[in-house]
Design a protein around this motif. Structure first.
Motif, PDB file in Angstrom:
ATOM      1  N   PHE A 195       0.838  -1.199   0.000  1.00  0.00           N
ATOM      2  CA  PHE A 195       0.000   0.000   0.000  1.00  0.00           C
ATOM      3  C   PHE A 195       0.875   1.252   0.000  1.00  0.00           C
ATOM      4  O   PHE A 195       1.961   1.263   0.571  1.00  0.00           O
ATOM      5  N   TYR A 196       0.414   2.291  -0.643  1.00  0.00           N
ATOM      6  CA  TYR A 196       1.151   3.554  -0.675  1.00  0.00           C
ATOM      7  C   TYR A 196       0.287   4.668  -0.085  1.00  0.00           C
ATOM      8  O   TYR A 196      -0.949   4.639  -0.182  1.00  0.00           O
ATOM      9  N   PRO A 197       0.907   5.662   0.542  1.00  0.00           N
ATOM     10  CA  PRO A 197       0.135   6.767   1.120  1.00  0.00           C
ATOM     11  C   PRO A 197      -0.492   7.613   0.022  1.00  0.00           C
ATOM     12  O   PRO A 197       0.124   7.883  -1.012  1.00  0.00           O
ATOM     13  N   ALA A 198      -1.725   8.021   0.235  1.00  0.00           N
ATOM     14  CA  ALA A 198      -2.456   8.804  -0.760  1.00  0.00           C
ATOM     15  C   ALA A 198      -3.489   9.674  -0.064  1.00  0.00           C
ATOM     16  O   ALA A 198      -3.772   9.498   1.126  1.00  0.00           O
ATOM     17  N   ARG A 199      -4.037  10.591  -0.833  1.00  0.00           N
ATOM     18  CA  ARG A 199      -5.023  11.515  -0.288  1.00  0.00           C
ATOM     19  C   ARG A 199      -6.181  11.671  -1.268  1.00  0.00           C
ATOM     20  O   ARG A 199      -5.962  11.775  -2.483  1.00  0.00           O
ATOM     21  N   TYR A 200      -7.391  11.668  -0.728  1.00  0.00           N
ATOM     22  CA  TYR A 200      -8.577  11.871  -1.557  1.00  0.00           C
ATOM     23  C   TYR A 200      -8.874  13.363  -1.672  1.00  0.00           C
ATOM     24  O   TYR A 200      -8.980  14.063  -0.670  1.00  0.00           O
ATOM     25  N   HIS A 201      -8.997  13.842  -2.921  1.00  0.00           N
ATOM     26  CA  HIS A 201      -9.325  15.236  -3.173  1.00  0.00           C
ATOM     27  C   HIS A 201     -10.786  15.326  -3.608  1.00  0.00           C
ATOM     28  O   HIS A 201     -11.158  14.828  -4.676  1.00  0.00           O
ATOM     29  N   LYS A 202     -11.594  15.926  -2.780  1.00  0.00           N
ATOM     30  CA  LYS A 202     -13.029  15.983  -3.032  1.00  0.00           C
ATOM     31  C   LYS A 202     -13.354  16.778  -4.291  1.00  0.00           C
ATOM     32  O   LYS A 202     -14.242  16.414  -5.071  1.00  0.00           O
ATOM     33  N   TYR A 203     -12.613  17.864  -4.534  1.00  0.00           N
ATOM     34  CA  TYR A 203     -12.918  18.715  -5.690  1.00  0.00           C
ATOM     35  C   TYR A 203     -12.734  17.944  -6.993  1.00  0.00           C
ATOM     36  O   TYR A 203     -13.548  18.040  -7.915  1.00  0.00           O
ATOM     37  N   TYR A 204     -11.653  17.150  -7.073  1.00  0.00           N
ATOM     38  CA  TYR A 204     -11.377  16.379  -8.285  1.00  0.00           C
ATOM     39  C   TYR A 204     -12.007  14.994  -8.248  1.00  0.00           C
ATOM     40  O   TYR A 204     -11.947  14.264  -9.234  1.00  0.00           O
ATOM     41  N   ASN A 205     -12.591  14.623  -7.106  1.00  0.00           N
ATOM     42  CA  ASN A 205     -13.184  13.294  -6.933  1.00  0.00           C
ATOM     43  C   ASN A 205     -12.175  12.207  -7.291  1.00  0.00           C
ATOM     44  O   ASN A 205     -12.497  11.219  -7.950  1.00  0.00           O
ATOM     45  N   SER A 206     -10.937  12.411  -6.839  1.00  0.00           N
ATOM     46  CA  SER A 206      -9.849  11.510  -7.208  1.00  0.00           C
ATOM     47  C   SER A 206      -8.904  11.300  -6.027  1.00  0.00           C
ATOM     48  O   SER A 206      -8.865  12.111  -5.095  1.00  0.00           O
ATOM     49  N   ILE A 207      -8.138  10.220  -6.109  1.00  0.00           N
ATOM     50  CA  ILE A 207      -7.121   9.900  -5.112  1.00  0.00           C
ATOM     51  C   ILE A 207      -5.753  10.135  -5.734  1.00  0.00           C
ATOM     52  O   ILE A 207      -5.461   9.626  -6.819  1.00  0.00           O
ATOM     53  N   PHE A 208      -4.908  10.914  -5.052  1.00  0.00           N
ATOM     54  CA  PHE A 208      -3.569  11.202  -5.531  1.00  0.00           C
ATOM     55  C   PHE A 208      -2.546  10.665  -4.534  1.00  0.00           C
ATOM     56  O   PHE A 208      -2.720  10.784  -3.320  1.00  0.00           O
ATOM     57  N   ALA A 209      -1.468  10.100  -5.066  1.00  0.00           N
ATOM     58  CA  ALA A 209      -0.418   9.539  -4.224  1.00  0.00           C
ATOM     59  C   ALA A 209       0.355  10.643  -3.520  1.00  0.00           C
ATOM     60  O   ALA A 209       0.534  11.743  -4.056  1.00  0.00           O
ATOM     61  N   LEU A 210       0.828  10.341  -2.315  1.00  0.00           N
ATOM     62  CA  LEU A 210       1.683  11.254  -1.560  1.00  0.00           C
ATOM     63  C   LEU A 210       3.097  10.681  -1.569  1.00  0.00           C
ATOM     64  O   LEU A 210       3.405   9.758  -0.830  1.00  0.00           O
TER      65      LEU A 210
END
Length: 419
Positions: free
Chosen positions: A26-41
């Motif tokens: 698993f890799y750390p990530a963050r959900y961005h509500k505005y883009y409705n997407s998950i981006f890796a950290l």
């Protein structure tokens, strides 16, 4: 892996598939509500040991690389051969749903092309409806499969039909299953209902399974009202209809797993959507031995080979195909055709699609070397510009370090040749 199985309450004897793999990482990530997407950290590649970095298959490589942490290395420099599997039409989503979509769509398409080219040696698209990403370096292939439960239902229906040896008297119910979004083709379904009544004198009954953000508006439109966005008004103006319509013979059945619709109660699956890349529920319905009535469209090209798939090119064609489905039993699938829908066949297709010839591998290697050379020259120029006050020895040391780093990357980016 047995730890994951125990947490999921899955007996070890029933987790053969999972236990083939040593671990999930698993890799750390963050959900961005505005883009409705998950981006890796951070850089995902740093989490992967070098001794396992041979071949990589990236699901949605464009989405995975929209945001990259500063200093991140490309996937092609980490792996010998990197394959991207693309199955979401983000360009269409941006065009139809993003603010100023007519500007956002081509901009997003350009960004997608750049990040895919930078991180993939080979690109596999699920259907031809997707944009071009890597000219000359991509193929169109369905590399998705379906669960075995759907294939078993198809075998049962085929055996039943063979035993009867005559047309069955079962109810040939019509249904749709999917997310309740206007983008899934419900506006087209309303139009088809209206045209079907115009040609035959009555609407066709259909049960709709699913839920979604547009559920209330869609229900209101099918029940004779207008949606807040006016979708119903636009469609009901067809054939000179008044704005206030009679409710259509449509039942909204709620959300349900598609496998629960196995059996003989439903024999016809209707899916008018034109926004799919490749619809899984269509494949599942075909595997279960049901009629499938779908538009002739690049997203449906894979299904054209199946005898229980009825395609239409116009509203008139839809009426003809639906009448055929309602008056006849669907033909059973042969074992060979049914196998094409399995995950085993999909796995073989992805291996074939991801392969690269020795000639293409050598060409890709030369291109990577050329890119590294251009990058090295640019770094030397920039280094010299910002280090005019430094000694020549320091500048030379920086250049040598960059050259050494570039040679390592050039070696790592050689694609894996596959015969």
């Amino acid at each position: 892996m047995h730890v994951l199985c125990s947490k999921a309450n899955v007996p070890p004897c029933n987790c053969t598939f999972l236990c083939r793999f040593p671990y999930f990482r698993f890799y750390p990530a963050r959900y961005h509500k505005y883009y409705n997407s998950i981006f890796a950290l951070g850089d995902i590649c740093d989490l992967i040991p070098n001794n396992t970095a041979d071949v990589c298959i990236l699901e949605e490589p464009e989405h995975l690389n929209w945001y990259r942490a500063p200093g991140s290395s490309s996937w092609t420099s980490k792996f010998c051969h990197c394959v991207g599997v693309i199955h979401t039409n983000y360009k269409a989503y941006a065009r139809d749903h993003a603010p100023a979509g007519f500007l956002a769509a081509p901009l997003l398409a350009g960004v997608n092309s750049l990040v895919v080219q930078a991180n993939c040696h080979k690109v596999v698209k699920l259907s031809g409806v997707l944009q071009e990403f890597v000219p000359g370096g991509e193929v169109v292939e369905n590399v998705h499969g379906i669960r075995e439960v759907f294939l078993k239902e198809g075998l049962r229906r085929a055996a039943t039909k063979k035993a009867l040896k005559e047309k069955s008297a079962n109810r040939r119910g019509v249904y749709f299953i999917g997310k309740l979004l206007w983008a899934k083709g419900f506006d087209l379904l309303l139009e088809l209902e209206t045209y079907y009544r115009h040609k035959t004198g009555e609407h066709f009954d259909i049960d709709i399974y699913g839920s979604g953000p547009d559920e209330e508006e869609i229900k209101r439109a099918f029940n004779g009202g207008l949606s807040e966005e006016g979708n119903g008004g636009i469609l009901y103006s067809f054939m000179g209809s008044s704005r206030q319509q009679q409710p259509l013979p449509v039942n909204f059945m709620g959300r349900l797993d598609h496998s629960k619709l196995a059996g003989d109660f439903y024999s016809v699956f209707v899916n008018p959507s034109l926004t799919e890349v490749l619809c899984t529920t269509t494949a599942e319905a075909i595997a279960m031995g049901k009629w499938v009535v779908i538009p002739s469209h690049p997203s449906n090209a894979f299904f054209e080979q199946f005898p229980n798939c009825l395609m239409y090119r116009s509203r008139r064609g839809f009426v003809s195909q639906l009448k055929t489905a309602l008056e006849n039993d669907p033909p059973p699938l042969s074992d060979e055709l049914a196998q094409l829908l399995s995950w085993d066949a999909a796995t073989m297709r992805v291996v074939t699609a991801a392969a690269i010839s020795e000639r293409d591998a050598a060409r890709s290697h030369r291109l990577n070397r050329a890119k590294e050379g251009k990058t090295l020259k640019m770094k030397k120029v920039i280094s010299g510009f910002f280090n005019t006050a430094s000694s020549k020895e320091e500048s030379s040391a920086v250049s040598n370090h960059v050259a050494s780093f570039g040679s390592i990357n050039a070696t790592a980016t050689k694609p894996l040749p596959v015969q």
